[in-house]
Design a protein around this motif. Sequence first.
Motif, mmCIF file in Angstrom:
data_model
loop_
_atom_site.group_PDB
_atom_site.id
_atom_site.type_symbol
_atom_site.label_atom_id
_atom_site.label_comp_id
_atom_site.label_asym_id
_atom_site.label_seq_id
_atom_site.Cartn_x
_atom_site.Cartn_y
_atom_site.Cartn_z
ATOM 1 N N ASP A 131 -4.556 4.253 0.085
ATOM 2 C CA ASP A 131 -3.661 3.588 -1.055
ATOM 3 C C ASP A 131 -3.540 4.743 -2.038
ATOM 4 O OD1 ASP A 131 -2.038 2.729 -2.842
ATOM 5 O OD2 ASP A 131 -3.078 0.516 -2.655
ATOM 6 N N LEU A 132 -2.203 5.727 -2.159
ATOM 7 C CA LEU A 132 -2.199 6.584 -3.054
ATOM 8 C C LEU A 132 -1.983 5.988 -4.503
ATOM 9 C CD1 LEU A 132 -0.013 8.720 -0.790
ATOM 10 C CD2 LEU A 132 -2.637 8.969 -1.411
ATOM 11 N N TYR A 133 -2.060 4.695 -4.773
ATOM 12 C CA TYR A 133 -1.954 4.339 -6.028
ATOM 13 C C TYR A 133 -2.560 4.832 -7.061
ATOM 14 C CZ TYR A 133 -1.939 0.960 -9.985
ATOM 15 O OH TYR A 133 -1.962 0.358 -11.349
ATOM 16 N N GLU A 134 -3.965 5.255 -6.871
ATOM 17 C CA GLU A 134 -4.697 5.865 -7.812
ATOM 18 C C GLU A 134 -4.190 7.007 -8.194
ATOM 19 O OE1 GLU A 134 -7.491 4.453 -9.811
ATOM 20 O OE2 GLU A 134 -6.904 2.731 -8.811
ATOM 21 N N GLU A 135 -3.872 7.929 -7.318
ATOM 22 C CA GLU A 135 -3.240 9.304 -7.373
ATOM 23 C C GLU A 135 -2.170 9.414 -8.345
ATOM 24 O OE1 GLU A 135 -1.458 12.579 -4.721
ATOM 25 O OE2 GLU A 135 -3.083 11.604 -3.910
ATOM 26 N N ILE A 136 -1.086 8.402 -8.399
ATOM 27 C CA ILE A 136 0.033 8.371 -9.050
ATOM 28 C C ILE A 136 -0.235 7.664 -10.519
ATOM 29 C CG2 ILE A 136 1.931 8.208 -7.118
ATOM 30 C CD1 ILE A 136 1.954 5.049 -8.305
ATOM 31 N N LYS A 137 -1.230 6.740 -10.485
ATOM 32 C CA LYS A 137 -1.699 6.188 -11.724
ATOM 33 C C LYS A 137 -2.205 7.302 -12.675
ATOM 34 C CE LYS A 137 -5.608 3.607 -12.691
ATOM 35 N NZ LYS A 137 -6.545 2.526 -12.567
ATOM 36 N N ASN A 138 -2.726 8.309 -11.966
ATOM 37 C CA ASN A 138 -3.307 9.361 -12.971
ATOM 38 C C ASN A 138 -2.390 10.374 -13.519
ATOM 39 O OD1 ASN A 138 -5.954 8.641 -12.534
ATOM 40 N ND2 ASN A 138 -6.264 9.650 -10.778
ATOM 41 N N LEU A 139 -0.940 10.250 -12.758
ATOM 42 C CA LEU A 139 -0.007 11.030 -13.383
ATOM 43 C C LEU A 139 0.571 10.461 -14.868
ATOM 44 C CD1 LEU A 139 2.163 11.221 -9.957
ATOM 45 C CD2 LEU A 139 0.784 12.935 -10.963
ATOM 46 N N TYR A 140 0.081 9.264 -15.115
ATOM 47 C CA TYR A 140 0.782 8.640 -16.152
ATOM 48 C C TYR A 140 -0.463 8.448 -17.182
ATOM 49 C CZ TYR A 140 4.938 7.506 -13.836
ATOM 50 O OH TYR A 140 5.982 7.549 -13.353
ATOM 51 N N LYS B 54 0.904 -1.246 0.083
ATOM 52 C CA LYS B 54 0.049 -0.101 0.036
ATOM 53 C C LYS B 54 0.920 1.249 -0.185
ATOM 54 C CE LYS B 54 -3.738 1.973 2.596
ATOM 55 N NZ LYS B 54 -4.409 1.553 4.028
ATOM 56 N N LEU B 55 0.874 1.878 -1.063
ATOM 57 C CA LEU B 55 1.469 3.204 -1.176
ATOM 58 C C LEU B 55 0.718 4.344 -0.152
ATOM 59 C CD1 LEU B 55 3.619 5.120 -2.381
ATOM 60 C CD2 LEU B 55 1.774 5.596 -4.236
ATOM 61 N N VAL B 56 1.532 4.775 0.862
ATOM 62 C CA VAL B 56 0.790 5.652 1.809
ATOM 63 C C VAL B 56 1.484 7.089 1.527
ATOM 64 C CG1 VAL B 56 -0.099 3.916 3.321
ATOM 65 C CG2 VAL B 56 2.234 4.883 3.870
ATOM 66 N N TYR B 57 2.572 7.245 1.160
ATOM 67 C CA TYR B 57 3.315 8.423 1.088
ATOM 68 C C TYR B 57 4.187 8.592 -0.105
ATOM 69 C CZ TYR B 57 6.085 12.594 2.224
ATOM 70 O OH TYR B 57 6.852 13.544 1.943
ATOM 71 N N PHE B 58 4.060 9.521 -0.732
ATOM 72 C CA PHE B 58 5.629 10.277 -1.911
ATOM 73 C C PHE B 58 5.687 11.438 -1.800
ATOM 74 C CE2 PHE B 58 1.686 10.253 -4.330
ATOM 75 C CZ PHE B 58 1.916 11.159 -5.329
ATOM 76 N N GLU B 59 7.011 11.869 -2.296
ATOM 77 C CA GLU B 59 7.282 13.061 -2.651
ATOM 78 C C GLU B 59 8.076 12.953 -3.678
ATOM 79 O OE1 GLU B 59 10.546 14.809 0.326
ATOM 80 O OE2 GLU B 59 8.896 13.859 1.393
ATOM 81 N N SER B 60 8.318 14.171 -4.664
ATOM 82 C CA SER B 60 8.870 14.066 -5.630
ATOM 83 C C SER B 60 9.804 15.460 -6.071
ATOM 84 C CB SER B 60 8.199 13.847 -7.119
ATOM 85 O OG SER B 60 7.193 14.739 -7.206
ATOM 86 N N ASP B 61 10.779 15.435 -6.640
ATOM 87 C CA ASP B 61 11.782 16.533 -6.994
ATOM 88 C C ASP B 61 12.655 15.908 -8.370
ATOM 89 O OD1 ASP B 61 14.104 18.560 -7.186
ATOM 90 O OD2 ASP B 61 12.989 19.110 -5.228
ATOM 91 N N ASN B 62 12.951 17.209 -9.059
ATOM 92 C CA ASN B 62 13.650 16.843 -10.468
ATOM 93 C C ASN B 62 15.285 16.844 -10.079
ATOM 94 O OD1 ASN B 62 13.979 19.575 -9.972
ATOM 95 N ND2 ASN B 62 13.820 20.072 -12.011
#
Length: 101
Positions: A91-100, A50-58
């Motif tokens: 679960d943040l999976y749906e959130e990241i799925k929408n990024l793609y 279960k993806l519960v947290y993420f952050e990103s940067d370039n």
Amino acid sequence: MKYEKYYFVYIMASRSGVLYVGFTNDIFRRVLEHKSGKISGFTQKYKCKKLVYFESDNDVYAMIEREKQIKRWRREKKISLIRKENPKWKDLYEEIKNLYV
């Protein structure tokens, strides 16, 4: 237009509350690997799906350092970070799925 690559620090959780902190340049692929159990080792053993947290940067170096920083934290501080950004531990999976999409 310049293409910017992003890097991610993320936390996966199991149903029993085991946490795994990771780093990737492709969060969608990596989470799918965790969910399917394709990654042998810690996350497979403890079923962290279960993806519960993420952050990103370039900035790859900043994200590598951030992963190391979070990994050094006590469990309570990791839980506090998750609760701040994702209080219901969904679960943040749906959130990241929408990024793609």
